[in-house]
Design a protein around this motif. Structure first.
Motif, PDB file in Angstrom:
ATOM      1  N   ARG A 187       0.832  -1.212   0.000  1.00  0.00           N
ATOM      2  CA  ARG A 187       0.000   0.000   0.000  1.00  0.00           C
ATOM      3  C   ARG A 187       0.862   1.256   0.000  1.00  0.00           C
ATOM      4  O   ARG A 187       0.518   2.253  -0.632  1.00  0.00           O
ATOM      5  CB  ARG A 187      -0.916   0.007   1.223  1.00  0.00           C
TER       6      ARG A 187
ATOM      7  N   MET B  23       2.173   1.849  -3.451  1.00  0.00           N
ATOM      8  CA  MET B  23       1.137   2.387  -4.335  1.00  0.00           C
ATOM      9  C   MET B  23       0.628   3.758  -3.893  1.00  0.00           C
ATOM     10  O   MET B  23      -0.199   4.364  -4.561  1.00  0.00           O
ATOM     11  CB  MET B  23      -0.048   1.420  -4.419  1.00  0.00           C
TER      12      MET B  23
ATOM     13  N   ARG C 101       0.406   5.857 -11.621  1.00  0.00           N
ATOM     14  CA  ARG C 101      -0.713   5.670 -12.532  1.00  0.00           C
ATOM     15  C   ARG C 101      -0.366   4.614 -13.582  1.00  0.00           C
ATOM     16  O   ARG C 101      -1.231   3.975 -14.149  1.00  0.00           O
ATOM     17  CB  ARG C 101      -1.052   7.003 -13.199  1.00  0.00           C
TER      18      ARG C 101
ATOM     19  N   TYR D 109      -2.139  -2.535 -10.268  1.00  0.00           N
ATOM     20  CA  TYR D 109      -2.240  -2.865  -8.850  1.00  0.00           C
ATOM     21  C   TYR D 109      -3.473  -3.712  -8.591  1.00  0.00           C
ATOM     22  O   TYR D 109      -4.551  -3.431  -9.098  1.00  0.00           O
ATOM     23  CB  TYR D 109      -2.338  -1.560  -8.051  1.00  0.00           C
TER      24      TYR D 109
ATOM     25  N   PRO E  35      -5.175  -4.840  -5.202  1.00  0.00           N
ATOM     26  CA  PRO E  35      -5.087  -4.805  -3.744  1.00  0.00           C
ATOM     27  C   PRO E  35      -5.618  -6.092  -3.107  1.00  0.00           C
ATOM     28  O   PRO E  35      -6.321  -6.864  -3.764  1.00  0.00           O
ATOM     29  CB  PRO E  35      -5.964  -3.615  -3.352  1.00  0.00           C
ATOM     30  N   GLU E  36      -5.270  -6.286  -1.851  1.00  0.00           N
ATOM     31  CA  GLU E  36      -5.749  -7.476  -1.158  1.00  0.00           C
ATOM     32  C   GLU E  36      -7.255  -7.368  -0.947  1.00  0.00           C
ATOM     33  O   GLU E  36      -7.995  -8.300  -1.171  1.00  0.00           O
ATOM     34  CB  GLU E  36      -5.035  -7.620   0.186  1.00  0.00           C
TER      35      GLU E  36
ATOM     36  N   ARG F 110     -10.120  -6.312  -2.497  1.00  0.00           N
ATOM     37  CA  ARG F 110     -10.450  -5.868  -3.846  1.00  0.00           C
ATOM     38  C   ARG F 110     -11.931  -6.036  -4.136  1.00  0.00           C
ATOM     39  O   ARG F 110     -12.645  -6.758  -3.473  1.00  0.00           O
ATOM     40  CB  ARG F 110      -9.620  -6.630  -4.859  1.00  0.00           C
TER      41      ARG F 110
ATOM     42  N   GLN G 216     -10.881  -8.614 -12.229  1.00  0.00           N
ATOM     43  CA  GLN G 216     -10.023  -7.793 -11.383  1.00  0.00           C
ATOM     44  C   GLN G 216      -8.583  -7.720 -11.919  1.00  0.00           C
ATOM     45  O   GLN G 216      -7.975  -6.656 -11.928  1.00  0.00           O
ATOM     46  CB  GLN G 216     -10.004  -8.410  -9.975  1.00  0.00           C
TER      47      GLN G 216
ATOM     48  N   ALA H 136      -8.273  -5.441 -14.771  1.00  0.00           N
ATOM     49  CA  ALA H 136      -8.208  -4.039 -14.336  1.00  0.00           C
ATOM     50  C   ALA H 136      -6.765  -3.616 -14.078  1.00  0.00           C
ATOM     51  O   ALA H 136      -6.388  -2.468 -14.326  1.00  0.00           O
ATOM     52  CB  ALA H 136      -9.048  -3.835 -13.080  1.00  0.00           C
ATOM     53  N   ALA H 137      -5.937  -4.563 -13.615  1.00  0.00           N
ATOM     54  CA  ALA H 137      -4.537  -4.222 -13.345  1.00  0.00           C
ATOM     55  C   ALA H 137      -3.704  -4.206 -14.629  1.00  0.00           C
ATOM     56  O   ALA H 137      -2.621  -3.631 -14.667  1.00  0.00           O
ATOM     57  CB  ALA H 137      -3.953  -5.208 -12.341  1.00  0.00           C
TER      58      ALA H 137
ATOM     59  N   PRO I 214       0.688  -2.239 -17.849  1.00  0.00           N
ATOM     60  CA  PRO I 214       1.432  -1.683 -16.713  1.00  0.00           C
ATOM     61  C   PRO I 214       2.943  -1.684 -16.940  1.00  0.00           C
ATOM     62  O   PRO I 214       3.465  -2.495 -17.696  1.00  0.00           O
ATOM     63  CB  PRO I 214       1.059  -2.620 -15.569  1.00  0.00           C
TER      64      PRO I 214
ATOM     65  N   ARG J 131     -14.954  -2.100  -2.119  1.00  0.00           N
ATOM     66  CA  ARG J 131     -13.486  -2.105  -2.020  1.00  0.00           C
ATOM     67  C   ARG J 131     -12.777  -1.604  -3.273  1.00  0.00           C
ATOM     68  O   ARG J 131     -11.563  -1.701  -3.370  1.00  0.00           O
ATOM     69  CB  ARG J 131     -12.947  -3.518  -1.724  1.00  0.00           C
TER      70      ARG J 131
ATOM     71  N   GLU K 255      -9.734   1.339  -3.205  1.00  0.00           N
ATOM     72  CA  GLU K 255      -8.270   1.257  -3.075  1.00  0.00           C
ATOM     73  C   GLU K 255      -7.597   1.305  -4.446  1.00  0.00           C
ATOM     74  O   GLU K 255      -6.544   1.926  -4.615  1.00  0.00           O
ATOM     75  CB  GLU K 255      -7.864  -0.010  -2.324  1.00  0.00           C
ATOM     76  N   MET K 256      -8.244   0.684  -5.433  1.00  0.00           N
ATOM     77  CA  MET K 256      -7.677   0.742  -6.784  1.00  0.00           C
ATOM     78  C   MET K 256      -7.749   2.163  -7.341  1.00  0.00           C
ATOM     79  O   MET K 256      -6.828   2.624  -8.005  1.00  0.00           O
ATOM     80  CB  MET K 256      -8.430  -0.198  -7.718  1.00  0.00           C
TER      81      MET K 256
ATOM     82  N   ALA L  80      -5.180   4.333  -5.691  1.00  0.00           N
ATOM     83  CA  ALA L  80      -3.823   4.102  -6.172  1.00  0.00           C
ATOM     84  C   ALA L  80      -3.585   4.823  -7.496  1.00  0.00           C
ATOM     85  O   ALA L  80      -2.455   5.149  -7.844  1.00  0.00           O
ATOM     86  CB  ALA L  80      -3.577   2.599  -6.332  1.00  0.00           C
ATOM     87  N   ALA L  81      -4.672   5.078  -8.238  1.00  0.00           N
ATOM     88  CA  ALA L  81      -4.514   5.659  -9.570  1.00  0.00           C
ATOM     89  C   ALA L  81      -4.649   7.177  -9.587  1.00  0.00           C
ATOM     90  O   ALA L  81      -3.984   7.847 -10.363  1.00  0.00           O
ATOM     91  CB  ALA L  81      -5.542   5.038 -10.529  1.00  0.00           C
TER      92      ALA L  81
END
Lengths: 293, 405
Positions: free
Chosen positions: A45, A48, A71, A75, A77-78, A80, A139, A142-143, A148, B220, B223-224, B227-228
């Motif tokens: 965290r 990020m 950006r 990422y 996250p746990e 999510r 999910q 999304a990352a 990335p 939740r 958090e994403m 981060a952005a």
């Protein structure tokens, strides 16, 4: 290359992350392991930027990481989740746009990735209609959009079935092979052992070991197993060896002086038949237990 | 394309013309809402209600009732014919036609058979209006009025005087120092209506905003997003998006209502009121902006949708107080209230509609409201940013304020 230097975070009196430093080089998978409360999530965290750090800094390509850099980081996250009621493609496009991508290229990349996960037919469905495993796939997409420059994944394998684990593994490999530094945390040590090029082990807020699996093993004692025709009790008398266990005809020894294992083999053959003489390579979970003990 | 090339093109694209984050967020807020069936149906049915009310008024205004009134004696015939002539003057919505029946029995039968609406006849010295089942109020008024004036004239003549002499010095006319009676009624109704609209729209769109903040916490996804993008921009986008929705919907309602009203008898007053209504929209915009920050905080303090009822209570109360205050304050209190934000968001437009306040007063009040909005945005952002990542249950403002990022 991502570098963490002396990262520290306190929650009240508890030091959750204490002077943590390690780096994530490109072109490989870095596994981030440690028990519950070891400080993995807090560390990620801070990298990020969703949690402020009390000391230390995070560097990206040698400079202090900026919001614009972040950006470009993918990422997961746990904790999510996504919007339950919005169609999956729409919300992925939204997230990609937040990260500075235009809607049209984002949509085509997203549809391509969803297709790959077998969700191509369902891009218009709201997220809540999908099974949990499929939601997890959405999910990870999304990352991955926009492409990335660094991937930070907190427990990406939790909740996945074996097929999904394989798909996720391939995906991470592919990203790493394309030169993207990938760091992910996991409880599943065997999986990490199989997958990772490098490991960072955390315990009680500190990094207790770091390096490639071989490097970590190199720190562990050199261990041999021997099985003889007769009783193995005499092994205790040899110099340069520390006996871990003797049971009947079998013995497990750690080599403390170089070459002592050769002496052991010679003596054994003089005494009679030797059925087995082998190096015991410790499993990652054993190393883990040792370094975190 | 290699990863590096892709990266480069993305950076170039990003550098060329990047939509600001708040605009992307605001666009999502609006588009999600516009695709929400409940919202669309709710807005449409409100529009239908407004149109219905206006339509009813138009119909009531334009409806003309026609009556056939019979006479069966020479004396009555004179009166009924006079009524036919004067009906439109007495009540513009009444049309009366005079018919003659041969005798009393024929007239009674015609009323019974509903061939005619009423029959005017004499019983001794008194006049009787015979109907089948109760005379309409408007018909009764016309006949009464005509009979009174005609008989008064006849009595005066036989007494050797005239109606003018008899009624000299008996009239009382009402003179209102400010505005006119019909306009004040309209202003009162309009003022109350606008205050109520403000209340309704603030609650509906405020709650929408709070829910969309809580949804991001609960699911939740926050958090994403955090981060952005900077959370300040996320907050700004949400506030802008919901303000656009609220002001847009309000403008549509008000416009439809005004156009509708212009078709009624109140139509003549509309041109004089448009300026005030425009002020109302301006105050609504700034007022909603100030309140929306509080709604966002209410949303951020909750961890789940169920917590929202209680975390939003203070804001709901505040909005209710603004509504009640602006609707019921009077005299000096009303004047003072129209400067105190956020009460002024409604109290000042209400005074403007009533014609009690000058434009410069409105401007000062709007400035004060904008200042409050600015302060609230700054305070709210701090609480919002801190509370947003806390997913372990409901927070109090005090707890959230003290949290560390």
């Amino acid at each position: 290359m991502l570098e963490l230097n002396g990262l520290t975070r306190r929650f009240g009196d508890l030091v959750a992350v204490d002077d943590v430093s390690f780096s994530v080089p490109p072109g490989g998978l870095t596994g981030f392991v440690g028990g519950n409360g070891a400080g993995k999530t807090t560390t990620m965290r801070m990298v990020m930027g969703v949690l402020a750090m009390h000391a230390g800094d995070v560097r990206w390509h040698g400079h202090r990481v900026t919001a614009a850099d972040r950006r470009g980081f993918g990422y997961m996250p746990e904790e999510r989740g996504l919007y339950p009621k919005q169609p999956i493609a729409d919300q992925l496009v939204y997230l990609a746009r937040l990260r500075g991508m235009d809607a049209a290229p984002a949509r085509s990349q997203i549809v391509e990735l969803l297709d790959r996960f077998g969700l191509g037919e369902r891009v218009k469905e709201p997220l809540e209609k999908l099974s949990l495993g499929n939601q997890q796939r959405v999910q990870i997409v999304a990352a991955l959009v926009p492409q990335p420059r660094l991937l930070i994944l907190d427990e990406p394998f939790s909740g996945l079935d074996p097929t999904a684990i394989d798909a996720m593994t391939d995906l991470l490999r592919e990203q790493a092979d394309a030169g993207v530094p990938v760091v992910f945390s996991s409880h599943q040590l065997d999986l990490v052992d199989r997958l990772c090029d490098r490991l960072v082990v955390m315990a009680r807020g500190r990094v207790v070991a770091e390096g490639t699996a071989d490097q970590l093993r190199a720190g562990a004692p050199v261990r041999y197993r021997i099985r003889l025709g007769g009783d193995a009790g005499w092994v205790r008398e040899l110099p340069g060896l520390q006996v871990d266990d003797v049971a009947g005809t079998e013995a497990l020894v750690d080599v403390t002086a170089e070459g002592a294992e050769q002496e052991l083999l010679t003596r054994a053959m003089e005494r009679g038949p030797v059925h087995d003489f082998s190096r015991v390579v410790p499993r990652l979970s054993e190393i883990y237990r040792e370094v975190t003990a | 394309m290699s990863t590096q090339e892709q990266e480069r093109t993305q950076v170039q694209r990003a550098g060329a013309r990047r939509t600001p984050v708040w605009a992307v967020v605001a666009a999502r807020e609006v588009s999600v809402k516009l695709r929400d069936r409940t919202f669309v149906l709710g807005s449409l049915s409100t529009l239908v209600v407004i149109l219905g009310l206006v339509g009813l008024q138009v119909w009531l205004d334009s409806r003309t009732d026609s009556y056939q009134v019979a006479s069966s004696s020479a004396g009555a015939q004179v009166l009924v014919e006079a009524a036919e002539e004067q009906a439109a003057e007495i009540d513009e919505n009444v049309e009366l036609s005079a018919v003659t029946e041969a005798d009393d029995d024929a007239a009674r039968a015609a009323v019974q058979e509903e061939e005619i609406d009423a029959w005017l006849t004499q019983d001794g010295d008194d006049w009787v209006l015979v109907t089948r089942d109760g005379a309409d109020r408007s018909l009764q008024t016309v006949i009464e009025s005509v009979v009174r004036s005609e008989m008064l004239a006849a009595n005066a003549a036989s007494a050797g005087t005239s109606v003018e002499e008899l009624t000299e010095g008996t009239t009382v006319t009402v003179e209102q120092l400010e505005g006119d009676a019909e306009l004040s009624t309209l202003q009162d109704i309009l003022g109350f209506g606008l205050a109520f609209l403000f209340y309704l729209a603030s609650i509906i769109f405020g709650m929408t905003l709070a829910q969309s903040v809580t949804e991001e916490k609960q699911s939740r996804i926050v958090e994403m997003i955090a981060a952005a993008v900077p959370l300040r921009e996320l907050l700004a986008g949400k506030v802008v998006g919901n303000t656009v929705l609220a002001v847009g919907q309000m403008a549509v309602y008000v416009a439809v209502g005004m156009v509708g009203l212009s078709l009624t008898d109140y139509g003549t007053f509309i041109p004089g009121l448009t300026g005030d209504v425009a002020w109302f929209l301006a105050f609504f915009l700034v007022g909603f902006l100030a309140l929306s920050c509080l709604w966002a905080v209410a949303g951020a303090l909750a961890s789940r949708n169920e917590d929202l009822q209680s975390t939003a209570t203070p804001v709901t109360m505040l909005v209710l107080a603004i509504f009640l205050g602006s609707a019921f304050l009077d005299g000096t209190a009303e004047v003072v209230g129209s400067y105190v934000p956020p009460l002024s968001a409604v109290a000042m437009p209400v005074r403007l509609v009533k014609g009690d306040a000058a434009w410069w007063e409105a401007l000062i009040s709007l400035g004060l409201l904008a200042a409050l909005a600015a302060v609230l945005i700054l305070l709210a952002e701090r609480v919002y940013r801190r509370a947003l990542m806390q997913t372990g249950g409901k927070l109090s403002i005090r707890q959230a304020w003290k949290l560390e990022e």
